[in-house]
Design an enzyme around this catalytic site. Structure first.
Site, PDB file in Angstrom:
ATOM      1  N   MET A 193       0.376   2.653  -1.513  1.00  0.00           N
ATOM      2  CA  MET A 193      -1.074   2.848  -1.527  1.00  0.00           C
ATOM      3  C   MET A 193      -1.517   3.998  -2.408  1.00  0.00           C
ATOM      4  O   MET A 193      -2.326   4.824  -1.997  1.00  0.00           O
ATOM      5  CB  MET A 193      -1.580   3.057  -0.092  1.00  0.00           C
ATOM      6  N   HIS A 246      -0.310  -8.143  -3.883  1.00  0.00           N
ATOM      7  CA  HIS A 246      -1.696  -7.858  -3.499  1.00  0.00           C
ATOM      8  C   HIS A 246      -2.195  -8.974  -2.577  1.00  0.00           C
ATOM      9  O   HIS A 246      -1.994 -10.151  -2.879  1.00  0.00           O
ATOM     10  CB  HIS A 246      -2.582  -7.735  -4.739  1.00  0.00           C
TER      11      HIS A 246
HETATM   12  C1  GAR Z   1       0.310  -5.764   2.327  1.00  0.00           C
HETATM   13  O1  GAR Z   1      -0.621  -6.696   2.816  1.00  0.00           O
HETATM   14  C2  GAR Z   1       0.160  -5.591   0.831  1.00  0.00           C
HETATM   15  O2  GAR Z   1      -0.145  -6.776   0.156  1.00  0.00           O
HETATM   16  C3  GAR Z   1      -0.997  -4.641   0.779  1.00  0.00           C
HETATM   17  O3  GAR Z   1      -0.763  -3.733   1.835  1.00  0.00           O
HETATM   18  C4  GAR Z   1      -0.004  -4.373   2.864  1.00  0.00           C
HETATM   19  C5  GAR Z   1       1.248  -3.555   3.134  1.00  0.00           C
HETATM   20  O4  GAR Z   1       1.947  -4.042   4.252  1.00  0.00           O
HETATM   21  N1  GAR Z   1      -1.079  -3.996  -0.502  1.00  0.00           N
HETATM   22  C6  GAR Z   1      -2.231  -3.701  -1.108  1.00  0.00           C
HETATM   23  O5  GAR Z   1      -3.312  -3.890  -0.593  1.00  0.00           O
HETATM   24  C7  GAR Z   1      -2.095  -3.103  -2.495  1.00  0.00           C
HETATM   25  N2  GAR Z   1      -3.360  -3.083  -3.178  1.00  0.00           N
HETATM   26  P1  GAR Z   1       3.470  -3.732   4.509  1.00  0.00           P
HETATM   27  O6  GAR Z   1       3.665  -2.216   4.434  1.00  0.00           O
HETATM   28  O7  GAR Z   1       3.727  -4.228   5.896  1.00  0.00           O
HETATM   29  O8  GAR Z   1       4.293  -4.451   3.474  1.00  0.00           O
END
Ligand code: GAR
Length: 198
Positions: free
Chosen positions: A91, A110
């Site tokens: 992030m 994404h």
């Molecule tokens: C996921 O949904 C990913 O696609 C999103 O954050 C989440 C992380 O979950 N990423 C974004 O929004 C990037 N712009 P995780 O830590 O359980 O993999």
């Protein structure tokens, strides 16, 4: 020799888990050699340790600036001989001085069908809140190469997911992960690693 992958994380790490679980089945041309977090408390680090994968923590605060943060990241990645970088719920934005060092070697997942609901400020649950607010009937996930434009690099793979009546951002997030992200990310990682070995 398998392509050495680093996965960069900030939170829960379910996408990291999907990559770990895919090793030896979907993901055979690459191996996860390192997990790096910018958040010392990320549960993703626990998942990496449980899988016996080396971990590192690098924070902007500790480095003092964005430039120093990116230099430190590069240093750690070089130490581990990393060839492909996967952003899996990482992030924080990386600038051109980082992305230009790894052309077509950084992947990001994404949780929407880019170019909808993406770019700066669109991350995590916020993406699903905006999709529901807009009233789209179909959303999904995208895996793309990372360049200096947030969510602007070449698309590698996309998968659509239907919105259901009564969806909340949390319910939708879970469906997009299960039906799209956890499937797509290991497949895209394999595709990129396999191409590098040709
Ligand atoms: C996921 O949904 C990913 O696609 C999103 O954050 C989440 C992380 O979950 N990423 C974004 O929004 C990037 N712009 P995780 O830590 O359980 O993999």
């Amino acid at each position: 020799m398998k392509t050495k992958i680093a996965v960069l994380v900030s939170g829960g790490g379910t996408n990291l888990q999907a990559l770990i679980d895919a090793q030896g089945s979907t993901l055979v041309s690459g191996e996860i050699a390192l997990v790096v977090s910018n958040n010392p408390g990320a549960y993703a680090l626990e998942r990496a340790r449980n899988a016996g994968i080396a971990t590192a923590v690098v924070t902007k605060k500790q480095c003092g600036s964005q430039a120093a943060f990116e230099e430190k990241l590069k240093e750690i990645l070089a130490e581990h001989g990393i060839e492909v970088i996967i952003l899996a719920g990482f992030m924080t934005i990386l600038t051109e001085s980082f992305t230009a060092a790894y052309p077509r070697r950084i992947l990001n997942v994404h949780p929407s069908l880019i170019p909808a609901f993406c770019g700066e400020g669109y991350y995590g649950l916020r993406v699903h809140e905006e999709a529901l607010r807009y009233g789209v009937k179909v959303t999904g996930a995208t895996v793309h190469f990372v360049n200096e434009i947030p969510d602007g690099g070449e698309i590698i793979a996309q998968k659509a997911v239907y919105i259901q009546p009564g969806d909340t951002p949390e319910v939708l997030q879970k469906r997009v992960m299960e039906q799209a992200e956890w499937v797509l990310l290991p497949q895209a990682a394999e595709k990129v690693c396999a191409q590098l070995q040709k």
